[in-house]
Design an enzyme around this catalytic site. Structure first.
Site, PDB file in Angstrom:
ATOM      1  N   THR A  64       1.396  -1.200  -0.135  1.00  0.00           N
ATOM      2  CA  THR A  64       0.080  -0.339  -0.263  1.00  0.00           C
ATOM      3  C   THR A  64       1.117   1.082  -0.114  1.00  0.00           C
ATOM      4  O   THR A  64       2.087   1.412  -0.157  1.00  0.00           O
ATOM      5  CB  THR A  64      -1.130  -0.186   1.362  1.00  0.00           C
ATOM      6  OG1 THR A  64      -0.075  -0.115   2.645  1.00  0.00           O
ATOM      7  CG2 THR A  64      -2.023  -0.981   1.455  1.00  0.00           C
ATOM      8  N   THR A  72       3.218   5.122  -3.702  1.00  0.00           N
ATOM      9  CA  THR A  72       3.724   4.331  -4.500  1.00  0.00           C
ATOM     10  C   THR A  72       3.222   3.834  -5.544  1.00  0.00           C
ATOM     11  O   THR A  72       3.318   3.813  -6.768  1.00  0.00           O
ATOM     12  CB  THR A  72       5.016   4.590  -4.503  1.00  0.00           C
ATOM     13  OG1 THR A  72       5.594   4.921  -3.620  1.00  0.00           O
ATOM     14  CG2 THR A  72       6.056   3.451  -5.394  1.00  0.00           C
ATOM     15  N   ARG A 117      -0.349  12.489   6.612  1.00  0.00           N
ATOM     16  CA  ARG A 117      -0.726  13.132   6.110  1.00  0.00           C
ATOM     17  C   ARG A 117      -2.017  12.453   5.649  1.00  0.00           C
ATOM     18  O   ARG A 117      -3.586  13.018   4.923  1.00  0.00           O
ATOM     19  CB  ARG A 117      -0.161  13.403   4.481  1.00  0.00           C
ATOM     20  CG  ARG A 117       0.073  11.631   3.618  1.00  0.00           C
ATOM     21  CD  ARG A 117       1.120  12.549   2.700  1.00  0.00           C
ATOM     22  NE  ARG A 117       1.519  11.310   1.359  1.00  0.00           N
ATOM     23  CZ  ARG A 117       2.497   9.733   1.842  1.00  0.00           C
ATOM     24  NH1 ARG A 117       3.141   9.948   3.326  1.00  0.00           N
ATOM     25  NH2 ARG A 117       2.499   9.389   0.817  1.00  0.00           N
ATOM     26  N   GLY A 174       7.827  -3.194   3.454  1.00  0.00           N
ATOM     27  CA  GLY A 174       6.831  -3.256   4.614  1.00  0.00           C
ATOM     28  C   GLY A 174       6.328  -2.245   5.988  1.00  0.00           C
ATOM     29  O   GLY A 174       6.899  -1.223   5.554  1.00  0.00           O
ATOM     30  N   GLU A 207      10.988  -2.042  10.681  1.00  0.00           N
ATOM     31  CA  GLU A 207      11.766  -0.614  10.824  1.00  0.00           C
ATOM     32  C   GLU A 207      13.013  -0.936  10.542  1.00  0.00           C
ATOM     33  O   GLU A 207      13.635  -1.695  10.435  1.00  0.00           O
ATOM     34  CB  GLU A 207      11.444   0.025  11.796  1.00  0.00           C
ATOM     35  CG  GLU A 207       9.926   0.190  11.572  1.00  0.00           C
ATOM     36  CD  GLU A 207       9.202   1.407   9.850  1.00  0.00           C
ATOM     37  OE1 GLU A 207       9.939   2.056   9.882  1.00  0.00           O
ATOM     38  OE2 GLU A 207       8.225   2.105  11.097  1.00  0.00           O
ATOM     39  N   LYS A 246      13.468  10.113  -2.194  1.00  0.00           N
ATOM     40  CA  LYS A 246      13.445   8.508  -2.176  1.00  0.00           C
ATOM     41  C   LYS A 246      14.981   8.149  -2.614  1.00  0.00           C
ATOM     42  O   LYS A 246      15.333   7.558  -2.352  1.00  0.00           O
ATOM     43  CB  LYS A 246      12.024   7.441  -3.151  1.00  0.00           C
ATOM     44  CG  LYS A 246      11.114   7.453  -2.169  1.00  0.00           C
ATOM     45  CD  LYS A 246      11.195   6.801  -1.025  1.00  0.00           C
ATOM     46  CE  LYS A 246       9.845   6.822  -0.070  1.00  0.00           C
ATOM     47  NZ  LYS A 246       8.689   5.948  -0.957  1.00  0.00           N
ATOM     48  N   ASN A 299      12.905   5.430   5.735  1.00  0.00           N
ATOM     49  CA  ASN A 299      14.419   4.766   6.548  1.00  0.00           C
ATOM     50  C   ASN A 299      14.698   3.869   6.233  1.00  0.00           C
ATOM     51  O   ASN A 299      14.973   3.039   7.358  1.00  0.00           O
ATOM     52  CB  ASN A 299      13.729   5.177   8.149  1.00  0.00           C
ATOM     53  CG  ASN A 299      12.459   4.253   8.129  1.00  0.00           C
ATOM     54  OD1 ASN A 299      12.311   3.603   7.166  1.00  0.00           O
ATOM     55  ND2 ASN A 299      11.640   4.346   9.165  1.00  0.00           N
TER      56      ASN A 299
HETATM   57  P1  PGA Z   1       5.349   5.704  -0.285  1.00  0.00           P
HETATM   58  O1  PGA Z   1       5.430   4.629   1.327  1.00  0.00           O
HETATM   59  O2  PGA Z   1       4.708   4.637  -1.450  1.00  0.00           O
HETATM   60  O3  PGA Z   1       3.514   6.205   0.553  1.00  0.00           O
HETATM   61  O4  PGA Z   1       6.305   7.144   0.217  1.00  0.00           O
HETATM   62  C1  PGA Z   1       6.412   3.712   1.068  1.00  0.00           C
HETATM   63  C2  PGA Z   1       6.325   2.685   1.773  1.00  0.00           C
HETATM   64  O5  PGA Z   1       6.296   3.439   3.585  1.00  0.00           O
HETATM   65  O6  PGA Z   1       6.921   1.907   2.159  1.00  0.00           O
END
Ligand code: PGA
Length: 242
Positions: A36, A39, A163, A136, A139, A199, A132
Site C-alpha cells: 500500500t 507509490t 498526511r 513493509g 523498521e 527517495k 528510512n
Molecule cells: P509511500 O510509502 O509509497 O507512500 O512513499 C512507501 C512505504 O512507506 O513503504
C-alpha cells in the site's frame, strides 16, 4: 539487483503492472505479495487496465495497522478495496491482509504465515520503500529472519503517514502487523518501486550501500531475483544504473 529507470512515474507503474500481469497470464493462480502507500497507486491503476483475469489469483498484503477496523478509510483493507479489489475479478476469499483488530495478534501473525505457506509461497512481492529504508513495516533494526509479527512504527514513519490522518501524527496508529523481512526474502521474485527525489538517497543506500540492519531494504541484496523500478528522480544520485 537489476535496476530499471523510467522517464516518468507512469512508465514505471505500467512496467510493474506488465510484469505482474505477465506472471498471472503464465500462472493464473499466482500468489502475489502486495503493498500500500502512494507509490503503488499508479501500478494498481495500470494493473486494473490489463487484459488478464485474477479469478484464481491469491493475494497477501504486506501489512496492516493495529487497531483500525477494515471499515476505517485509512485501513489498508480500504486502500486495497478502492485501488484493486473493487476493480478486478479477484475472489474476496483469496485476498488476505493481516487483521489489525485480531484479539490475539501473535496468533493472527502465525496464521498469516501458515496461509502463505499453504498457498505455496509468494511468487512475487511488490514493495515500496520508506524514507528510512523500511520494507513493509520492517523498521530499521528489524531482524532479517523475522516472520509476520506485531511491530511498533518508527516515529518518522508515523510522521510520513500523518498526511493520511488529517495531517496530525496523533491520529496515526503506533503499531502494525507486518510480514517479516524473512517472509519477504522467501518470495520467488521481488519488485521494489520508488518514485520522486525524496527517495533518491535511500535508494542509493539500498543499492550501493553495505548490507546494514539499520537500512532494512539492504536485505534485498541477498535475494537472487530483485528488480528495482525507479523514475528518473528516484535514480538521481545512483552511481550505476546498469
Ligand atoms: P509511500 O510509502 O509509497 O507512500 O512513499 C512507501 C512505504 O512507506 O513503504
Amino acid at each position: 539487483m537489476r535496476v530499471e529507470v523510467f522517464e516518468t512515474y507512469t512508465d514505471l507503474s505500467q512496467r510493474t503492472a506488465d510484469i505482474v500481469a505477465d506472471l498471472v497470464r503464465r500462472r493464473p493462480d499466482a500468489v502475489l505479495g502486495l503493498p500500500t502507500g502512494s507509490t503503488p497507486e499508479g501500478f494498481y491503476r495500470a494493473l486494473t487496465q490489463e487484459d488478464v483475469s485474477f479469478r484464481q489469483v491469491r493475494t497477501f498484503n504486506l501489512d496492516e495497522y493495529v487497531g483500525l477496523p477494515q471499515s476505517h478509510p485509512q485501513s489498508y483493507f480500504s486502500f486495497m478495496n478502492s485501488h484493486l479489489y473493487s476493480k478486478v475479478d479477484l475472489v474476496p476469499a483469496n485476498c488476505r491482509i493481516p487483521n489489525g483488530m485480531a484479539v490475539d495478534p501473535d496468533a493472527e501473525c502465525r496464521h498469516y504465515e501458515d496461509l502463505i505457506r499453504q498457498a505455496g509461497g509468494l511468487d512475487v512481492v511488490v514493495l515500496g520503500i520508506g524514507l528510512n529504508g523500511h520494507i513493509g513495516f520492517n523498521e530499521p533494526g528489524s531482524p532479517w529472519d523475522a516472520r509476520t509479527r506485531r511491530v511498533p512504527l518508527a516515529e518518522n514513519t508515523r510522521q510520513a503517514n500523518a498526511r493520511f490522518f488529517g495531517g496530525s501524527v496523533d491520529g496515526v496508529p503506533r503499531e502494525a502487523l507486518t510480514m517479516g523481512i524473512g517472509t519477504i526474502l522467501e518470495a520467488k521474485q521481488i519488485l521494489l518501486l520508488a518514485s520522486g527525489e525524496g527517495k533518491a538517497e535511500i535508494i542509493r543506500r539500498t543499492l550501493e550501500g553495505e548490507p546494514d540492519i539499520s537500512v532494512p531494504a539492504t536485505a534485498l541484496q541477498r535475494h537472487p531475483n530483485v528488480t528495482v523500478l525507479l523514475d528518473k528522480a528516484a535514480a538521481r544520485v545512483l552511481q550505476r544504473t546498469a
